[in-house]
Design a protein around this motif. Structure first.
Motif, PDB file in Angstrom:
ATOM      1  N   GLY A  10      30.921  23.341  58.476  1.00  0.00           N
ATOM      2  CA  GLY A  10      29.978  23.079  59.552  1.00  0.00           C
ATOM      3  C   GLY A  10      29.376  21.704  59.431  1.00  0.00           C
ATOM      4  N   LEU A  11      28.295  21.532  60.162  1.00  0.00           N
ATOM      5  CA  LEU A  11      27.578  20.262  60.165  1.00  0.00           C
ATOM      6  C   LEU A  11      26.435  20.318  59.163  1.00  0.00           C
ATOM      7  N   VAL A  12      26.345  19.306  58.319  1.00  0.00           N
ATOM      8  CA  VAL A  12      25.273  19.235  57.334  1.00  0.00           C
ATOM      9  C   VAL A  12      24.804  17.787  57.249  1.00  0.00           C
ATOM     10  N   GLN A  13      23.537  17.616  56.964  1.00  0.00           N
ATOM     11  CA  GLN A  13      22.990  16.268  56.812  1.00  0.00           C
ATOM     12  C   GLN A  13      23.360  15.692  55.449  1.00  0.00           C
ATOM     13  N   PRO A  14      23.417  14.384  55.356  1.00  0.00           N
ATOM     14  CA  PRO A  14      23.645  13.763  54.029  1.00  0.00           C
ATOM     15  C   PRO A  14      22.627  14.275  53.022  1.00  0.00           C
ATOM     16  N   GLY A  15      23.123  14.601  51.846  1.00  0.00           N
ATOM     17  CA  GLY A  15      22.279  15.190  50.823  1.00  0.00           C
ATOM     18  C   GLY A  15      22.234  16.700  50.855  1.00  0.00           C
ATOM     19  N   GLY A  16      22.793  17.292  51.877  1.00  0.00           N
ATOM     20  CA  GLY A  16      22.767  18.739  52.026  1.00  0.00           C
ATOM     21  C   GLY A  16      23.861  19.442  51.240  1.00  0.00           C
ATOM     22  N   SER A  17      23.889  20.756  51.380  1.00  0.00           N
ATOM     23  CA  SER A  17      24.829  21.594  50.636  1.00  0.00           C
ATOM     24  C   SER A  17      25.566  22.541  51.573  1.00  0.00           C
ATOM     25  N   LEU A  18      26.747  22.905  51.157  1.00  0.00           N
ATOM     26  CA  LEU A  18      27.531  23.930  51.836  1.00  0.00           C
ATOM     27  C   LEU A  18      28.276  24.742  50.789  1.00  0.00           C
ATOM     28  N   ARG A  19      28.522  25.986  51.131  1.00  0.00           N
ATOM     29  CA  ARG A  19      29.353  26.826  50.282  1.00  0.00           C
ATOM     30  C   ARG A  19      30.546  27.313  51.096  1.00  0.00           C
ATOM     31  N   LEU A  20      31.717  26.875  50.708  1.00  0.00           N
ATOM     32  CA  LEU A  20      32.942  27.299  51.377  1.00  0.00           C
ATOM     33  C   LEU A  20      33.503  28.533  50.690  1.00  0.00           C
ATOM     34  N   SER A  21      34.113  29.394  51.488  1.00  0.00           N
ATOM     35  CA  SER A  21      34.778  30.587  50.967  1.00  0.00           C
ATOM     36  C   SER A  21      36.214  30.615  51.473  1.00  0.00           C
ATOM     37  N   CYS A  22      37.069  31.201  50.674  1.00  0.00           N
ATOM     38  CA  CYS A  22      38.467  31.397  51.076  1.00  0.00           C
ATOM     39  C   CYS A  22      38.860  32.813  50.683  1.00  0.00           C
ATOM     40  N   ALA A  23      39.057  33.645  51.691  1.00  0.00           N
ATOM     41  CA  ALA A  23      39.434  35.035  51.467  1.00  0.00           C
ATOM     42  C   ALA A  23      40.950  35.158  51.511  1.00  0.00           C
ATOM     43  N   ALA A  24      41.504  35.750  50.460  1.00  0.00           N
ATOM     44  CA  ALA A  24      42.953  35.861  50.327  1.00  0.00           C
ATOM     45  C   ALA A  24      43.412  37.292  50.515  1.00  0.00           C
ATOM     46  N   SER A  25      44.608  37.448  51.038  1.00  0.00           N
ATOM     47  CA  SER A  25      45.207  38.769  51.165  1.00  0.00           C
ATOM     48  C   SER A  25      46.715  38.624  51.204  1.00  0.00           C
ATOM     49  N   GLY A  26      47.392  39.704  50.869  1.00  0.00           N
ATOM     50  CA  GLY A  26      48.846  39.729  50.962  1.00  0.00           C
ATOM     51  C   GLY A  26      49.587  39.278  49.715  1.00  0.00           C
ATOM     52  N   PHE A  27      48.861  38.982  48.663  1.00  0.00           N
ATOM     53  CA  PHE A  27      49.492  38.605  47.394  1.00  0.00           C
ATOM     54  C   PHE A  27      48.528  38.940  46.262  1.00  0.00           C
ATOM     55  N   THR A  28      49.026  38.869  45.043  1.00  0.00           N
ATOM     56  CA  THR A  28      48.221  39.219  43.865  1.00  0.00           C
ATOM     57  C   THR A  28      47.337  38.028  43.497  1.00  0.00           C
ATOM     58  N   PHE A  29      46.167  38.009  44.083  1.00  0.00           N
ATOM     59  CA  PHE A  29      45.259  36.867  43.997  1.00  0.00           C
ATOM     60  C   PHE A  29      45.007  36.443  42.549  1.00  0.00           C
ATOM     61  N   SER A  30      44.775  37.396  41.682  1.00  0.00           N
ATOM     62  CA  SER A  30      44.383  37.077  40.317  1.00  0.00           C
ATOM     63  C   SER A  30      45.463  36.331  39.546  1.00  0.00           C
ATOM     64  N   SER A  31      46.695  36.366  40.045  1.00  0.00           N
ATOM     65  CA  SER A  31      47.809  35.727  39.345  1.00  0.00           C
ATOM     66  C   SER A  31      48.040  34.279  39.775  1.00  0.00           C
ATOM     67  N   TYR A  32      47.275  33.823  40.728  1.00  0.00           N
ATOM     68  CA  TYR A  32      47.493  32.501  41.306  1.00  0.00           C
ATOM     69  C   TYR A  32      46.414  31.516  40.896  1.00  0.00           C
ATOM     70  N   VAL A  33      46.852  30.298  40.651  1.00  0.00           N
ATOM     71  CA  VAL A  33      45.924  29.180  40.552  1.00  0.00           C
ATOM     72  C   VAL A  33      45.412  28.891  41.956  1.00  0.00           C
ATOM     73  N   MET A  34      44.113  28.786  42.089  1.00  0.00           N
ATOM     74  CA  MET A  34      43.507  28.504  43.394  1.00  0.00           C
ATOM     75  C   MET A  34      42.915  27.100  43.376  1.00  0.00           C
TER      76      MET A  34
END
Length: 116
Positions: A10-34
């Motif tokens: 999204g839009l954030v001002q300089p100096g601000g923070s964001l938290r991105l998420s990535c939801a995975a499905s369809g494979f064995t997530f724990s076995s992959y380097v992300m």
């Protein structure tokens, strides 16, 4: 069906923070380097941070080191990127990547805009 779905941009001002998420499905997530990558207009895609599959060891590229933290929750099949003290030059499309030998998956990306 493999899916990587990013959110949190999204839009954030300089100096601000964001938290991105990535939801995975369809494979064995724990076995992959992300990993999280970013691509700004007119520039090549670059690695931001990576987290291992086993012990969750994180590594960071110079561009955002000290301002970002990558983490993963294998129970939720999700990888996160906490970004702090954002700068205008951090504006880009941020994409997550899942990789193991012979397999390489990408999400569609989420836009991060840094502006006053």
């Amino acid at each position: 069906q493999v899916q990587l779905v990013e959110s949190g941009g999204g839009l954030v001002q300089p100096g601000g923070s964001l938290r991105l998420s990535c939801a995975a499905s369809g494979f064995t997530f724990s076995s992959y380097v992300m990993a999280w990558y970013r691509q700004a207009p007119g520039k090549e895609r670059e690695l931001v941070a990576r987290i291992s599959s086993g012990d969750g060891l994180a590594s960071y590229e110079d561009g955002m080191r000290g301002r970002v933290t990558i983490s993963r929750d294998n129970a939720k099949n999700t990888v996160y990127l906490q970004m702090n003290n954002l700068k205008r030059e951090d504006a880009a499309v941020y994409s997550c990547n899942a990789r193991r030998p012979g397999y390489d998956y990408w999400g569609q990306g989420t836009q991060v805009t840094v502006a006053s």
